[in-house]
Design a protein around this motif. Structure first.
Motif, PDB file in Angstrom:
ATOM      1  N   PRO A 188     -64.326  55.928 144.906  1.00 46.66           N
ATOM      2  CA  PRO A 188     -65.779  55.838 145.030  1.00 46.66           C
ATOM      3  C   PRO A 188     -66.236  54.385 144.926  1.00 46.66           C
ATOM      4  O   PRO A 188     -65.703  53.615 144.121  1.00 46.66           O
ATOM      5  CB  PRO A 188     -66.296  56.662 143.842  1.00 46.66           C
ATOM      6  CG  PRO A 188     -65.183  57.617 143.525  1.00 46.66           C
ATOM      7  CD  PRO A 188     -63.920  56.858 143.823  1.00 46.66           C
ATOM      8  N   GLY A 189     -67.184  54.022 145.761  1.00 48.43           N
ATOM      9  CA  GLY A 189     -67.735  52.670 145.726  1.00 48.43           C
ATOM     10  C   GLY A 189     -66.955  51.652 146.524  1.00 48.43           C
ATOM     11  O   GLY A 189     -67.339  50.474 146.575  1.00 48.43           O
ATOM     12  N   SER A 190     -65.869  52.062 147.167  1.00 47.75           N
ATOM     13  CA  SER A 190     -65.019  51.111 147.886  1.00 47.75           C
ATOM     14  C   SER A 190     -65.521  50.855 149.298  1.00 47.75           C
ATOM     15  O   SER A 190     -66.411  51.528 149.816  1.00 47.75           O
ATOM     16  CB  SER A 190     -63.581  51.614 147.914  1.00 47.75           C
ATOM     17  OG  SER A 190     -63.510  52.888 148.513  1.00 47.75           O
ATOM     18  N   GLU A 230     -64.938  60.424 157.898  1.00 46.80           N
ATOM     19  CA  GLU A 230     -65.380  61.629 157.185  1.00 46.80           C
ATOM     20  C   GLU A 230     -64.669  61.748 155.845  1.00 46.80           C
ATOM     21  O   GLU A 230     -65.278  62.069 154.820  1.00 46.80           O
ATOM     22  CB  GLU A 230     -65.125  62.858 158.055  1.00 46.80           C
ATOM     23  CG  GLU A 230     -65.455  64.190 157.422  1.00 46.80           C
ATOM     24  CD  GLU A 230     -66.950  64.409 157.205  1.00 46.80           C
ATOM     25  OE1 GLU A 230     -67.307  65.460 156.652  1.00 46.80           O
ATOM     26  OE2 GLU A 230     -67.752  63.528 157.579  1.00 46.80           O
ATOM     27  N   GLY A 231     -63.357  61.468 155.850  1.00 47.35           N
ATOM     28  CA  GLY A 231     -62.607  61.519 154.600  1.00 47.35           C
ATOM     29  C   GLY A 231     -63.057  60.466 153.611  1.00 47.35           C
ATOM     30  O   GLY A 231     -63.176  60.730 152.405  1.00 47.35           O
ATOM     31  N   ALA A 232     -63.312  59.262 154.107  1.00 51.77           N
ATOM     32  CA  ALA A 232     -63.784  58.177 153.239  1.00 51.77           C
ATOM     33  C   ALA A 232     -65.150  58.511 152.656  1.00 51.77           C
ATOM     34  O   ALA A 232     -65.437  58.237 151.484  1.00 51.77           O
ATOM     35  CB  ALA A 232     -63.835  56.868 154.022  1.00 51.77           C
ATOM     36  N   ARG A 233     -66.008  59.128 153.478  1.00 50.36           N
ATOM     37  CA  ARG A 233     -67.325  59.552 152.990  1.00 50.36           C
ATOM     38  C   ARG A 233     -67.185  60.564 151.871  1.00 50.36           C
ATOM     39  O   ARG A 233     -67.856  60.464 150.831  1.00 50.36           O
ATOM     40  CB  ARG A 233     -68.130  60.146 154.154  1.00 50.36           C
ATOM     41  CG  ARG A 233     -69.531  60.625 153.780  1.00 50.36           C
ATOM     42  CD  ARG A 233     -70.190  61.382 154.919  1.00 50.36           C
ATOM     43  NE  ARG A 233     -69.539  62.653 155.183  1.00 50.36           N
ATOM     44  CZ  ARG A 233     -69.744  63.758 154.475  1.00 50.36           C
ATOM     45  NH1 ARG A 233     -70.566  63.743 153.431  1.00 50.36           N
ATOM     46  NH2 ARG A 233     -69.132  64.885 154.805  1.00 50.36           N
ATOM     47  N   THR A 248     -68.697  53.550 149.788  1.00 46.24           N
ATOM     48  CA  THR A 248     -70.102  53.190 149.995  1.00 46.24           C
ATOM     49  C   THR A 248     -70.323  52.383 151.267  1.00 46.24           C
ATOM     50  O   THR A 248     -71.438  52.319 151.774  1.00 46.24           O
ATOM     51  CB  THR A 248     -70.637  52.377 148.804  1.00 46.24           C
ATOM     52  OG1 THR A 248     -69.764  51.276 148.555  1.00 46.24           O
ATOM     53  CG2 THR A 248     -70.729  53.235 147.570  1.00 46.24           C
ATOM     54  N   ARG A 249     -69.256  51.779 151.776  1.00 46.34           N
ATOM     55  CA  ARG A 249     -69.381  51.018 153.016  1.00 46.34           C
ATOM     56  C   ARG A 249     -68.203  51.374 153.922  1.00 46.34           C
ATOM     57  O   ARG A 249     -67.053  51.221 153.537  1.00 46.34           O
ATOM     58  CB  ARG A 249     -69.406  49.515 152.738  1.00 46.34           C
ATOM     59  CG  ARG A 249     -69.911  48.702 153.917  1.00 46.34           C
ATOM     60  CD  ARG A 249     -70.113  47.251 153.524  1.00 46.34           C
ATOM     61  NE  ARG A 249     -70.820  46.531 154.557  1.00 46.34           N
ATOM     62  CZ  ARG A 249     -71.029  45.206 154.549  1.00 46.34           C
ATOM     63  NH1 ARG A 249     -70.568  44.471 153.531  1.00 46.34           N
ATOM     64  NH2 ARG A 249     -71.682  44.627 155.528  1.00 46.34           N
ATOM     65  N   GLY A 274     -62.639  40.774 152.308  1.00 44.91           N
ATOM     66  CA  GLY A 274     -61.815  41.780 152.974  1.00 44.91           C
ATOM     67  C   GLY A 274     -62.090  43.182 152.476  1.00 44.91           C
ATOM     68  O   GLY A 274     -62.580  43.385 151.358  1.00 44.91           O
ATOM     69  N   ALA A 275     -61.782  44.150 153.311  1.00 43.43           N
ATOM     70  CA  ALA A 275     -62.011  45.556 152.956  1.00 43.43           C
ATOM     71  C   ALA A 275     -60.962  46.033 151.960  1.00 43.43           C
ATOM     72  O   ALA A 275     -59.825  45.563 151.951  1.00 43.43           O
ATOM     73  CB  ALA A 275     -61.981  46.422 154.206  1.00 43.43           C
ATOM     74  N   ASP A 276     -61.352  46.975 151.124  1.00 46.36           N
ATOM     75  CA  ASP A 276     -60.395  47.560 150.174  1.00 46.36           C
ATOM     76  C   ASP A 276     -59.335  48.381 150.902  1.00 46.36           C
ATOM     77  O   ASP A 276     -58.171  48.394 150.502  1.00 46.36           O
ATOM     78  CB  ASP A 276     -61.138  48.459 149.174  1.00 46.36           C
ATOM     79  CG  ASP A 276     -62.194  47.704 148.396  1.00 46.36           C
ATOM     80  OD1 ASP A 276     -61.874  46.640 147.840  1.00 46.36           O
ATOM     81  OD2 ASP A 276     -63.351  48.184 148.352  1.00 46.36           O
ATOM     82  N   TYR A 277     -59.755  49.065 151.970  1.00 45.84           N
ATOM     83  CA  TYR A 277     -58.851  49.921 152.734  1.00 45.84           C
ATOM     84  C   TYR A 277     -59.101  49.706 154.224  1.00 45.84           C
ATOM     85  O   TYR A 277     -60.243  49.741 154.675  1.00 45.84           O
ATOM     86  CB  TYR A 277     -59.075  51.403 152.407  1.00 45.84           C
ATOM     87  CG  TYR A 277     -58.939  51.728 150.942  1.00 45.84           C
ATOM     88  CD1 TYR A 277     -57.693  52.016 150.384  1.00 45.84           C
ATOM     89  CD2 TYR A 277     -60.052  51.746 150.105  1.00 45.84           C
ATOM     90  CE1 TYR A 277     -57.559  52.319 149.035  1.00 45.84           C
ATOM     91  CE2 TYR A 277     -59.929  52.035 148.752  1.00 45.84           C
ATOM     92  CZ  TYR A 277     -58.680  52.322 148.228  1.00 45.84           C
ATOM     93  OH  TYR A 277     -58.557  52.613 146.892  1.00 45.84           O
TER      94      TYR A 277
END
Length: 392
Positions: free
Chosen positions: A204-206, A222-225, A230-231, A275-278
């Motif tokens: 959460p929050g990533s 959809e899975g990330a949501r 959050t982004r 950079g993105a977390d994932y």
């Protein structure tokens, strides 16, 4: 429907069934609707009446393939939902009338991998593009002239009846209505949602970046949501994909053609302050994997590869980055999901209106019009086209 199942089972149990199938006879040519014979299931096998199936890009890939493992004639299709018609010996997990979802990946429940929480890659029946049944290495399909018709990834759902190994079948609650969208859990949606949920364990929050907003990329979104990201940043050359992506939680969009004098990596690092977390690569291009790896945050960033590249493709990464930046690069086959335990979880989330499935279904055709589904997907006009078998 139950009465029809009972009548068919009582009259055909242990005998071949004559039914319709859409047979791929030559590479890239329209499927041929014809009557075929489907043999009864052998030990550890189940004969299934397909109710809904859909078309995936992997079907298109092998439909066009001229050399092995492209084999013809063949019955393609691997996203489906159906009802058990009859079972072979040593099958206790399902019974006639049960609702099932076939999967291209096996879950034998016996090998060290299937018993571990660390892997979904069965070692007893490992994934392979075989033209036959996985356990007995023979076909259950013949045409009316007795010619063998080959299988596809242990499912072959472009037939009114098919035979599937029990390790490739997930039983679902028969009280749940047979919906057009539920069959999508047999491949694409499960792969994308699972990659965010099981493989990456998005927190959460990533911040998540998705390279390629096709159906798999949108399923990752959809899975990330659902995981509470959050982004969610989508990267695609098709500007229209941003509007589609918003339905699945995409919050930002990068079109590489509009980055002016900056690279996608530079834009991503600026947008995310490092950079993105994932990062998820959902296209299947080695250079894009390298780009995704460059876009994830040092120290804890994860890059997950879902796209299927050409055979023999190689990745090249700077050894300095691998050692000094502490990033993770990993693959995700079928989203890291264990079909028999994880698909029911996703199905329940769909029934509870948490997981979006219907939104992936942009078109619907009858079985007779299956070639229209191929046209829609190859022309980029749909996410998923559901094919209704009309045998309920």
């Amino acid at each position: 429907m139950a009465a029809m199942d009972e009548k068919l089972s009582s009259g055909n149990r242990g005998k071949p069934i004559r039914c319709r199938a859409a047979v791929s006879r030559k590479p890239g040519e329209p499927l041929v609707m014809e009557e075929i014979m489907v043999a009864p299931p052998m030990p550890h096998e189940v004969r299934v009446r397909i109710v809904y199936t859909s078309l995936c890009h992997s079907d298109i890939t092998f439909w066009k393939m001229k050399d092995f493992p492209g084999v013809f004639p063949r019955i393609l299709g691997h996203e489906a939902i159906g009802v058990v018609e009859s079972v072979g010996e040593d099958v206790t997990e399902v019974a006639e009338g049960d609702t099932v979802i076939p999967t291209l990946i096996s879950d034998c429940g016996e090998c060290v991998d299937c018993r571990s929480t660390k892997s979904n890659l069965c070692s007893k029946l490992p994934f392979k593009i075989s033209p036959f049944m996985p356990r007995h290495e023979t076909s259950r399909f013949t045409d009316l002239n007795g010619e063998v018709i080959h299988h596809f990834v242990s499912v072959s759902s472009f037939s009114e009846y098919t035979v599937v190994d029990i390790a490739h079948l997930t039983k679902i609650d028969s009280a749940i209505p047979l919906t057009k969208a539920a069959g999508l859990l047999g491949c694409g949606v499960s792969t994308g949602v699972g990659a965010a949920w099981r493989t990456a364990n998005v927190e959460p929050g990533s911040t998540v970046a998705i390279f390629g907003l096709g159906s798999i990329g949108l399923a990752v979104a959809e899975g990330a949501r659902l995981c509470g990201a959050t982004r969610i940043i989508g990267v695609d050359v098709n500007q229209h994909k941003f509007e589609i992506g918003k339905k699945f939680g995409v919050t930002d969009f990068i079109n590489p053609a509009n980055c002016e004098n900056k690279s996608v990596t530079e834009v991503m690092i600026e947008m995310t302050d490092g950079g993105a977390d994932y990062c998820f690569e959902c296209v299947g291009i080695a250079s894009l994997v390298q780009q995704a790896y460059a876009c994830c945050r040092k120290g804890w960033g994860k890059t997950i590869v879902l796209g299927v590249d050409q055979p023999g493709s190689q990745l090249t990464l700077p050894s300095y980055d691998v050692l000094h930046k502490g990033k993770t690069l990993m693959g995700s086959f079928f989203g890291g999901l264990k079909p028999k335990s994880d698909i029911p979880v996703l199905l329940n989330r769909y029934i509870n209106k948490e997981l979006q499935l219907d939104e992936f279904v942009t078109h619907e055709v009858t079985f007779e019009d299956i070639n229209k589904a191929f046209d829609l997907l190859t022309e980029g006009k749909c996410l998923r086209c559901v094919i209704c078998m009309n045998n309920q």
